[in-house]
Scaffold this active site. Structure first.
Site, PDB file in Angstrom:
ATOM      1  N   CYS A  96     111.538  71.886 109.831  1.00 20.74           N
ATOM      2  CA  CYS A  96     112.846  71.735 110.491  1.00 20.74           C
ATOM      3  C   CYS A  96     113.270  72.986 111.256  1.00 20.74           C
ATOM      4  CB  CYS A  96     113.916  71.372 109.470  1.00 20.74           C
ATOM      5  SG  CYS A  96     113.532  69.891 108.559  1.00 20.74           S
ATOM      6  N   HIS A 237     121.079  73.039 112.404  1.00 24.08           N
ATOM      7  CA  HIS A 237     120.138  71.967 112.072  1.00 24.08           C
ATOM      8  C   HIS A 237     120.906  70.876 111.322  1.00 24.08           C
ATOM      9  CE1 HIS A 237     116.931  69.642 110.572  1.00 24.08           C
ATOM     10  NE2 HIS A 237     116.929  70.153 109.348  1.00 24.08           N
ATOM     11  N   ASN A 267     118.435  63.287 109.756  1.00 28.22           N
ATOM     12  CA  ASN A 267     117.739  64.560 109.934  1.00 28.22           C
ATOM     13  C   ASN A 267     116.453  64.302 110.734  1.00 28.22           C
ATOM     14  OD1 ASN A 267     116.208  66.873 109.671  1.00 28.22           O
ATOM     15  ND2 ASN A 267     116.556  67.126 107.484  1.00 28.22           N
TER      16      ASN A 267
HETATM   17  O1  UT7 Z   1     115.756  69.781 106.783  1.00 31.97           O
HETATM   18  C1  UT7 Z   1     115.635  70.186 105.441  1.00 31.97           C
HETATM   19  C2  UT7 Z   1     115.386  68.971 104.626  1.00 31.97           C
HETATM   20  N1  UT7 Z   1     116.048  68.696 103.438  1.00 31.97           N
HETATM   21  C3  UT7 Z   1     117.348  68.887 103.135  1.00 31.97           C
HETATM   22  O2  UT7 Z   1     118.105  69.490 103.824  1.00 31.97           O
HETATM   23  C4  UT7 Z   1     117.805  68.290 101.858  1.00 31.97           C
HETATM   24  C5  UT7 Z   1     118.874  69.084 101.198  1.00 31.97           C
HETATM   25  N2  UT7 Z   1     119.419  68.351 100.057  1.00 31.97           N
HETATM   26  C6  UT7 Z   1     120.298  67.351 100.173  1.00 31.97           C
HETATM   27  O3  UT7 Z   1     120.700  66.996 101.267  1.00 31.97           O
HETATM   28  C7  UT7 Z   1     120.824  66.693  98.901  1.00 31.97           C
HETATM   29  O4  UT7 Z   1     120.346  67.419  97.781  1.00 31.97           O
HETATM   30  C8  UT7 Z   1     120.429  65.200  98.781  1.00 31.97           C
HETATM   31  C9  UT7 Z   1     121.180  64.365  99.813  1.00 31.97           C
HETATM   32  C10 UT7 Z   1     118.943  65.016  98.932  1.00 31.97           C
HETATM   33  C11 UT7 Z   1     120.824  64.666  97.396  1.00 31.97           C
HETATM   34  O5  UT7 Z   1     122.223  64.873  97.178  1.00 31.97           O
HETATM   35  P1  UT7 Z   1     122.750  65.510  95.822  1.00 31.97           P
HETATM   36  O6  UT7 Z   1     124.223  65.508  95.895  1.00 31.97           O
HETATM   37  O7  UT7 Z   1     122.039  66.818  95.636  1.00 31.97           O
HETATM   38  O8  UT7 Z   1     122.304  64.427  94.776  1.00 31.97           O
HETATM   39  P2  UT7 Z   1     121.342  64.606  93.522  1.00 31.97           P
HETATM   40  O9  UT7 Z   1     119.913  64.771  93.967  1.00 31.97           O
HETATM   41  O10 UT7 Z   1     121.927  65.631  92.610  1.00 31.97           O
HETATM   42  O11 UT7 Z   1     121.468  63.175  92.874  1.00 31.97           O
HETATM   43  C12 UT7 Z   1     122.686  62.709  92.294  1.00 31.97           C
HETATM   44  C13 UT7 Z   1     122.505  61.293  91.823  1.00 31.97           C
HETATM   45  C14 UT7 Z   1     121.242  61.078  90.977  1.00 31.97           C
HETATM   46  O12 UT7 Z   1     121.556  60.186  89.953  1.00 31.97           O
HETATM   47  P3  UT7 Z   1     121.820  60.732  88.460  1.00 31.97           P
HETATM   48  O13 UT7 Z   1     120.573  61.467  88.073  1.00 31.97           O
HETATM   49  O14 UT7 Z   1     123.016  61.641  88.584  1.00 31.97           O
HETATM   50  O15 UT7 Z   1     122.075  59.471  87.696  1.00 31.97           O
HETATM   51  C15 UT7 Z   1     120.292  60.418  91.933  1.00 31.97           C
HETATM   52  O16 UT7 Z   1     119.349  59.588  91.276  1.00 31.97           O
HETATM   53  O17 UT7 Z   1     122.389  60.400  92.938  1.00 31.97           O
HETATM   54  C16 UT7 Z   1     121.224  59.571  92.779  1.00 31.97           C
HETATM   55  N3  UT7 Z   1     120.689  59.239  94.103  1.00 31.97           N
HETATM   56  C17 UT7 Z   1     121.096  58.169  94.800  1.00 31.97           C
HETATM   57  N4  UT7 Z   1     121.975  57.196  94.525  1.00 31.97           N
HETATM   58  C18 UT7 Z   1     122.164  56.248  95.463  1.00 31.97           C
HETATM   59  C19 UT7 Z   1     119.774  59.944  94.829  1.00 31.97           C
HETATM   60  N5  UT7 Z   1     119.568  59.312  96.003  1.00 31.97           N
HETATM   61  C20 UT7 Z   1     120.365  58.210  96.015  1.00 31.97           C
HETATM   62  C21 UT7 Z   1     120.596  57.185  96.949  1.00 31.97           C
HETATM   63  N6  UT7 Z   1     121.504  56.229  96.638  1.00 31.97           N
HETATM   64  N7  UT7 Z   1     119.969  57.122  98.136  1.00 31.97           N
END
Ligand code: UT7
Length: 312
Positions: A96, A237, A267
């Site tokens: 990225c 970004h 993204n």
């Molecule tokens: O260009 C660089 C590329 N990458 C990035 O920039 C990614 C950076 N990270 C992020 O944007 C965020 O960490 C994410 C959007 C990937 C995830 O958001 P988060 O607020 O960090 O969520 P999390 O991973 O802590 O997950 C929270 C909950 C989990 O459930 P439990 O374990 O709390 O029960 C996940 O299983 O949300 C759940 N979850 C979803 N629920 C519904 C994860 N993805 C989804 C989804 N729909 N698509």
């Protein structure tokens, strides 16, 4: 591909995706469309806008993690598509951060006199390397391309004010495609386990992203002798609206000066900054002399910021 489309194939919701990422939809390339096809289209737009022919460009650089082939470089195919056979062409792969690395590279080429004009393109067809069983990752990424032309200006109007680039390869698996390279060549077993698709530790990257965007933004402004008050546009970004807002809050940049289009594209990795730049120009919002702060991060991990004075 809208959030509603994901609701049909995954246990997710528009509410979750929008509130956690700021995304509503992303674009996917059509079947049979490769990265070079999107890149060629973006390059044509840039040439038209600049009033230049493809042969006026001395070097084509493409940043991508989704090249047409493992080799040759996608840039060679793009230059050929445009009718610029014989011009220099090569790819860079820094995920990225692609555009953030390409821009100083192009500026250095034109400053040193190696090339008079350089086309830099960020392009991705990330839909091809998503694991659609992994709801925390596949909802984030889209396909797209953006292009810019960097050309020599008189020394007194040098637009490249400062940059800081960095990388930390201690943990490549934080954001990677495991198989298909020399470390883990592709096997039937790897394919069966979807090791040809993106895997990501989202939470770790989130923290890293905010820290690095803030740190490098401050450093480049210091190096350029500017303050945040001098910045007309911050073009970050587009990875997650919460990342952008957290960085902007720490930097104390007003919301109206930050370019955000993540809602429509998701993204698009190396394409996200040039797409955002292009849309801002199309709206007639960037004026000659405006200071733009580009900032980004990505797989590697890698990151960087650039202070640039706009001159059309
Ligand atoms: O260009 C660089 C590329 N990458 C990035 O920039 C990614 C950076 N990270 C992020 O944007 C965020 O960490 C994410 C959007 C990937 C995830 O958001 P988060 O607020 O960090 O969520 P999390 O991973 O802590 O997950 C929270 C909950 C989990 O459930 P439990 O374990 O709390 O029960 C996940 O299983 O949300 C759940 N979850 C979803 N629920 C519904 C994860 N993805 C989804 C989804 N729909 N698509």
């Amino acid at each position: 591909m809208s959030n509603a489309d994901f609701e049909k194939i995954l246990e997710t919701s528009d509410e979750w995706i929008h509130s956690r990422t700021g995304m509503r939809e992303r674009r996917y390339a059509a079947d049979g469309q490769a990265s070079s096809d999107l890149a060629t289209e973006a390059a044509r737009h840039a040439l038209e806008r600049a009033g230049l022919a493809a042969t006026d460009i001395d070097c084509y650089i493409v940043a991508t993690v989704t090249p047409d082939y493992q080799f040759p470089a996608t840039a060679c195919i793009v230059a050929a598509n445009l009718g610029a056979v014989g011009k220099a062409a090569f790819d860079i792969e820094i995920a990225c951060s692609g555009f953030i690395y390409e821009l100083p590279m192009a500026a250095s080429f034109v400053r040193s006199g190696v090339f008079r004009r350089v086309m830099i393109i960020g392009v991705e067809t990330l839909s091809r390397i998503m694991n659609f069983d992994d709801r925390s990752t596949c909802i984030l990424f889209g396909d797209g391309a953006g292009a810019a032309i960097v050309e020599r200006t008189p020394v007194e109007s040098d637009c490249f004010l400062a940059c800081e680039l960095g990388a930390d390869g201690k943990n490549p698996e934080l954001l990677y495609v495991e198989a298909g390279g020399s470390r883990h060549p592709m096997t039937a077993e790897k394919l069966a386990h979807k090791k040809d698709k993106v895997e990501m530790s989202g939470r770790e990257i989130f923290k890293y992203a905010v820290t690095k965007m803030v740190e490098t933004s401050r450093n480049v402004l210091d190096a350029a002798g500017l303050t945040l008050g001098d910045v007309d546009w911050m073009i970050p970004h587009q990875a997650n609206l919460r990342i952008i807002e957290a960085a902007a809050k720490r930097l104390e940049v007003a919301r109206e000066r930050i370019v955000v289009n993540i809602e429509r594209y998701g993204n698009t990795s190396s394409a996200s900054i040039p797409i955002a730049l292009s849309e801002t120009i199309e709206r007639g919002r960037i004026r000659d002399g405006d200071v733009i702060l580009f900032t980004g991060f990505g797989g590697g991990l890698s990151w960087g910021s650039i202070a640039w004075r706009w001159s059309a």
